[in-house]
Scaffold this active site. Sequence first.
Site, PDB file in Angstrom:
ATOM      1  N   LEU A 186       0.802  -1.300   0.061  1.00 38.72           N
ATOM      2  CA  LEU A 186       0.067   0.135   0.086  1.00 38.72           C
ATOM      3  C   LEU A 186       0.961   1.272  -0.076  1.00 38.72           C
ATOM      4  O   LEU A 186       1.502   1.737   0.929  1.00 38.72           O
ATOM      5  CB  LEU A 186      -1.084  -0.003   1.395  1.00 38.72           C
ATOM      6  CG  LEU A 186      -1.878  -1.107   1.449  1.00 38.72           C
ATOM      7  CD1 LEU A 186      -2.907  -0.793   2.365  1.00 38.72           C
ATOM      8  CD2 LEU A 186      -2.620  -1.468   0.051  1.00 38.72           C
ATOM      9  N   ASP A 187       1.087   1.699  -1.252  1.00 37.81           N
ATOM     10  CA  ASP A 187       1.986   2.700  -1.431  1.00 37.81           C
ATOM     11  C   ASP A 187       1.544   4.129  -0.675  1.00 37.81           C
ATOM     12  O   ASP A 187       0.395   4.600  -1.060  1.00 37.81           O
ATOM     13  CB  ASP A 187       2.162   2.977  -2.911  1.00 37.81           C
ATOM     14  CG  ASP A 187       2.990   4.213  -3.254  1.00 37.81           C
ATOM     15  OD1 ASP A 187       4.461   4.295  -2.697  1.00 37.81           O
ATOM     16  OD2 ASP A 187       2.537   5.488  -3.701  1.00 37.81           O
ATOM     17  N   ALA A 188       2.349   5.064   0.176  1.00 39.84           N
ATOM     18  CA  ALA A 188       1.889   6.140   0.601  1.00 39.84           C
ATOM     19  C   ALA A 188       0.645   6.255   1.491  1.00 39.84           C
ATOM     20  O   ALA A 188      -0.004   7.235   1.469  1.00 39.84           O
ATOM     21  CB  ALA A 188       1.914   7.429  -0.297  1.00 39.84           C
ATOM     22  N   VAL A 189       0.214   5.033   1.803  1.00 37.61           N
ATOM     23  CA  VAL A 189      -1.027   4.823   2.634  1.00 37.61           C
ATOM     24  C   VAL A 189      -1.243   5.736   3.781  1.00 37.61           C
ATOM     25  O   VAL A 189      -2.439   6.295   3.942  1.00 37.61           O
ATOM     26  CB  VAL A 189      -1.249   3.440   2.880  1.00 37.61           C
ATOM     27  CG1 VAL A 189      -0.502   3.018   4.172  1.00 37.61           C
ATOM     28  CG2 VAL A 189      -2.777   3.165   3.215  1.00 37.61           C
TER      29      VAL A 189
END
Length: 580
Positions: A237-240
Amino acid sequence: MSVMDGLQQKLQHQLECIYKDIDLDISIVTLAQRLIEIMRITEFSQIPEPFANHWSEKDTIMITYGDSVLQQGERPLTTLSQFIDSYVGCINGVHILPFFPYSSDDGFAVIDYSSVNESLGDWADISAIASKRRLMSDLVINHCSSRSLWFENFCKGDGPGHDYFFTAQSSDDLSDVVRPRTSALLRPTETPSGTQYVWSTFSHDQVDFDFRNPKVLIEFVTIIRQYLDAGVSIFRLDAVAFLWKVVGSKSINLPQTHEVIRLLRTLIEHAQNDAMIITETNIPNTQNLTYFGNANEAHCIYNFSLPPLLINTLITGSCLYLKRWLMSMPPAQDGTTYFNFIASHDGVGLRPVEGLLDDDEIQTLVDTMKQFGGQISARTTETGEQKPYEMNIALYDALQGTTKGKDLWGMQRFMCAHSIMLALEGIPGIYIHSLLGTRNDYEKLANTSHNRAINRHRWVLESLKQQLSDAQSTHSQVLSAMTKLINIRTQQIAFHPNATQFTLHLGLQLFGFWRQSRNRKQSIFCISNVSDQVTDLPINELNLVISEYWVDLLTGIQIEDITKTIQLQPYQTVWISNKA
């Protein structure tokens, strides 16, 4: 209560927590049912086992772009697959960085989540890789490209996506917002209803989603189902941390963000029992740890403090700060673990060592990386101050010397770093360019003017093959040494990601910790000389059991007299085990 009724109730509770202050056009009951349908969860789906560990000491993940290795006339994903099979068979997992059509940020401004970038290959290529190794894929969940169809529809005021993006007023007080960039936060955009100010955490080409709209959640759950069908089993989960925004707040790490992650874990685990979530939260260490939740959020969190602390240790010759940090790290409970890495496609973040290294120590680290050819990216603090945010440099170059300058111990220092990382509690992730000993790419840096490009080299396969076939080349020596190290690690049950770990106290030049297998049958004492001086290791300080047979796994040398002192050469590591 049936399994489906229990799942329905759990999802409804999670959705109520997320949307408690929002008037929805859809009922919570209907929304929960819709998500279950999208994920194709039925009464016959396997119930996830609480606190299950979907990993072992056998697991190592290689981090790579889909086009890190190229061959003329061949799709890069095909070339990558062949490279992995031929040269890194010791790796059983691969993280392919965003392989979708994109407009900027080397893939992290996604135009279309449902397609594979044609310049890389297609879904069949992705599934072929996933059929042989565990596949991690990015879910770029905070933002998408301003060139996406969704944002085009936002600009037109009609069609799917027209209401997917977070906007604010130009007059809003956004001074408390925490973000890693210096560009303007709001992107003025003309729409049929007038100028809209779109929230853009990272760049004006990366426009942020508005998860207050449940349609956005539905879209991403649909995407997750598609990725599962293609063979993806780990979702990054990128930059979540930035996912949920509230005007007037810091808009980072908000409770709704944590609840969205819990919801996604519930859905993913019920759809595929062994699938995992890893959160990419490049933030101070204490905040990062909260993404474990109560073993109900991320299965893995990135150990973001490790890269800067380990580099700092090896360039200063003192493990003081690394040891302090390791002692403060809580053991990951079953169902969770750390994702350890030293290098990645991004630079070495400095926010994760805020509170761990003082300003002078950070400045010395930054100055040393500059001396070794690195670039430094900055962020703007809440007071408007420019502060180093990230060090951009190839790891092999970062370890070419100490604070005194370059020396002849670069290779040993580089391998020492990996000997430490591979032995620590957690799953190891190794960047392809660390496996190959790739150096700073100054040409790509000059061509792109992006600091991160310095560590995003693209290899031509034939050139790489020549280097790897030459036993005298650095690249061949690095890959050979790394392969040996990984193969030794995967045979040790004491290196299970959740095996016991205790920090040893052996002074500042020796960094050590003890691992014990979950069945208590194997112990490994992992000790590294982090200095450029020969250092004595008193074996009797390790409290080795006299009746056991002890051997250094890295050299095969037996420890015959546990009362003696052994000498460790500069940057030498020993893995002293009671079981060969």
